[in-house]
Enzyme design. Structure first.
Site, PDB file in Angstrom:
ATOM      1  N   ARG A  52       0.831  -1.204   0.000  1.00  0.00           N
ATOM      2  CA  ARG A  52       0.000   0.000   0.000  1.00  0.00           C
ATOM      3  C   ARG A  52       0.870   1.261   0.000  1.00  0.00           C
ATOM      4  NH1 ARG A  52      -4.777   0.342   4.358  1.00  0.00           N
ATOM      5  NH2 ARG A  52      -3.105   0.920   5.769  1.00  0.00           N
ATOM      6  N   LYS A 151      -2.624   7.057   1.041  1.00  0.00           N
ATOM      7  CA  LYS A 151      -2.513   7.470   2.446  1.00  0.00           C
ATOM      8  C   LYS A 151      -1.504   8.596   2.484  1.00  0.00           C
ATOM      9  CE  LYS A 151      -2.524   4.859   6.161  1.00  0.00           C
ATOM     10  NZ  LYS A 151      -3.717   5.168   6.953  1.00  0.00           N
ATOM     11  N   GLU A 184     -16.477   6.010   5.617  1.00  0.00           N
ATOM     12  CA  GLU A 184     -15.620   5.475   6.676  1.00  0.00           C
ATOM     13  C   GLU A 184     -15.493   6.535   7.756  1.00  0.00           C
ATOM     14  OE1 GLU A 184     -11.643   4.924   5.069  1.00  0.00           O
ATOM     15  OE2 GLU A 184     -11.896   6.660   3.771  1.00  0.00           O
TER      16      GLU A 184
HETATM   17  N1  PMP Z   1      -9.659   4.653   6.791  1.00  0.00           N
HETATM   18  C1  PMP Z   1      -8.780   5.646   6.969  1.00  0.00           C
HETATM   19  C2  PMP Z   1      -9.069   7.002   6.410  1.00  0.00           C
HETATM   20  C3  PMP Z   1      -7.587   5.400   7.682  1.00  0.00           C
HETATM   21  O1  PMP Z   1      -6.696   6.378   7.855  1.00  0.00           O
HETATM   22  C4  PMP Z   1      -7.355   4.106   8.225  1.00  0.00           C
HETATM   23  C5  PMP Z   1      -6.132   3.844   9.048  1.00  0.00           C
HETATM   24  N2  PMP Z   1      -4.990   3.792   8.299  1.00  0.00           N
HETATM   25  C6  PMP Z   1      -8.302   3.104   7.996  1.00  0.00           C
HETATM   26  C7  PMP Z   1      -9.450   3.418   7.279  1.00  0.00           C
HETATM   27  C8  PMP Z   1      -8.098   1.709   8.520  1.00  0.00           C
HETATM   28  O2  PMP Z   1      -7.087   1.080   7.741  1.00  0.00           O
HETATM   29  P1  PMP Z   1      -6.174  -0.076   8.345  1.00  0.00           P
HETATM   30  O3  PMP Z   1      -7.048  -1.170   8.771  1.00  0.00           O
HETATM   31  O4  PMP Z   1      -5.303  -0.458   7.178  1.00  0.00           O
HETATM   32  O5  PMP Z   1      -5.409   0.523   9.470  1.00  0.00           O
END
Ligand code: PMP
Length: 289
Positions: A52, A151, A184
């Protein structure tokens, strides 16, 4: 001993780990990052996180000046230097130092930084009894404008929604997309349970495909819980039997009220409990990657 931070090939005490003020990571949020978690000496889903990170970097035309294997070695060295077995890891790549203008072409070399920290879970009571969340009025940036898969070091869209949560006196806010479908929370994905089925917004809703989200979907399917990625509305949240959030830091955290509508009977439901335990066990015992 002070905490050691890995910066551009060197382990340095945290007090000495500094970035130039002309770094475009600071000036423009131009850079990418990952949040990872170490369990009992192992980094959870490291290859997924590195994939990622490199994809985020590729999407913004940032050439990470280090191979994946070398980043992985650097993470191990940082964990060892800090004598850690269970912690949170923040891996950042900034565009690097350049001219004051926005052009990334003026930046010569990206900076790579690895920080370790204590794990910041929600309070134990939240995992037992669940928490209240709100829906934010701030929409999630449209995927066509800026892919949620990147990200990036600019989280202002999410921070605006986080302010709404703080103002409402709740820990989290769920963001909707420009069409009003559920996306989310500010740093976690969201799931609901309806009639025994697990539902979560699909990629098309404009969400980050969280690594925890992916593992929870795998664990649900392995346990025979039907799971589907689909469009969800606020109404779907309000009338759900169960609701929970997933993320690297939070793992699986139950939600028992949304915009003051209690979810199900207002208590943590059985599917949430089952998946919380399954994830907890998987992350600590079964995971091999
Ligand atoms: N959505 C957003 C916007 C995030 O920043 C994160 C955390 N990185 C997640 C969802 C959850 O992702 P992960 O399970 O890969 O930590």
């Amino acid at each position: 001993m002070s905490k050691m931070v890995w910066m551009n090939g060197q382990l340095v005490p945290v007090e000495q780990a500094s970035l130039g003020v002309f770094d475009h990571g600071l000036l423009y949020g131009d850079g990418v990052f990952e949040g990872l978690r170490q369990y009992q000496g192992r980094v959870f889903r490291l290859s997924d996180h590195l994939r990622r990170l490199y994809n985020s970097a590729k999407a913004i035309r940032l050439d990470i000046p280090l191979a994946r294997q070398d980043i992985s070695t650097a993470i191990s060295a940082t964990l060892q230097a800090n004598k850690l077995t269970d912690c949170y890891i923040r891996l950042l790549v900034t565009r690097g130092v350049g001219a004051l203008g926005i052009s990334p072409a003026t930046c010569s070399r990206p900076s790579i930084i690895i920080i370790t920290n204590d794990i910041k879970m929600y309070p134990e009571e939240t995992y037992r009894n669940g928490m209240a969340i709100i829906t934010a009025s701030t929409p999630r940036i449209a995927a066509a404008a800026l892919s949620p898969q990147i990200k990036s070091l600019n989280y202002l869209n999410n921070i605006m929604a986080k302010w709404e949560a703080i103002d409402a006196g709740v820990p989290e806010a769920v963001m909707l997309n420009h069409l009003g479908f559920v996306c989310e929370c500010t740093a976690d994905n969201i799931f609901i349970v309806r009639d025994g089925q697990l539902l979560t917004p699909a990629e098309e809703s404009g969400i980050l495909l969280g690594i925890t989200r992916g593992v929870v979907l795998e664990l649900a399917r392995a346990a025979g819980i039907p799971a589907r990625e689909t469009n969800l509305t606020r109404y779907d949240l309000y009338t759900a039997d169960e609701c929970f959030l997933t993320g690297t830091g939070a793992e699986v955290v139950p939600v028992t009220s949304v915009d003051k509508r209690s979810i199900g009977n207002g208590q943590v439901g059985p599917v949430t409990r089952q998946l919380t335990l399954a994830f907890h066990h998987y992350a600590r015992h079964d995971e091999k990657a």
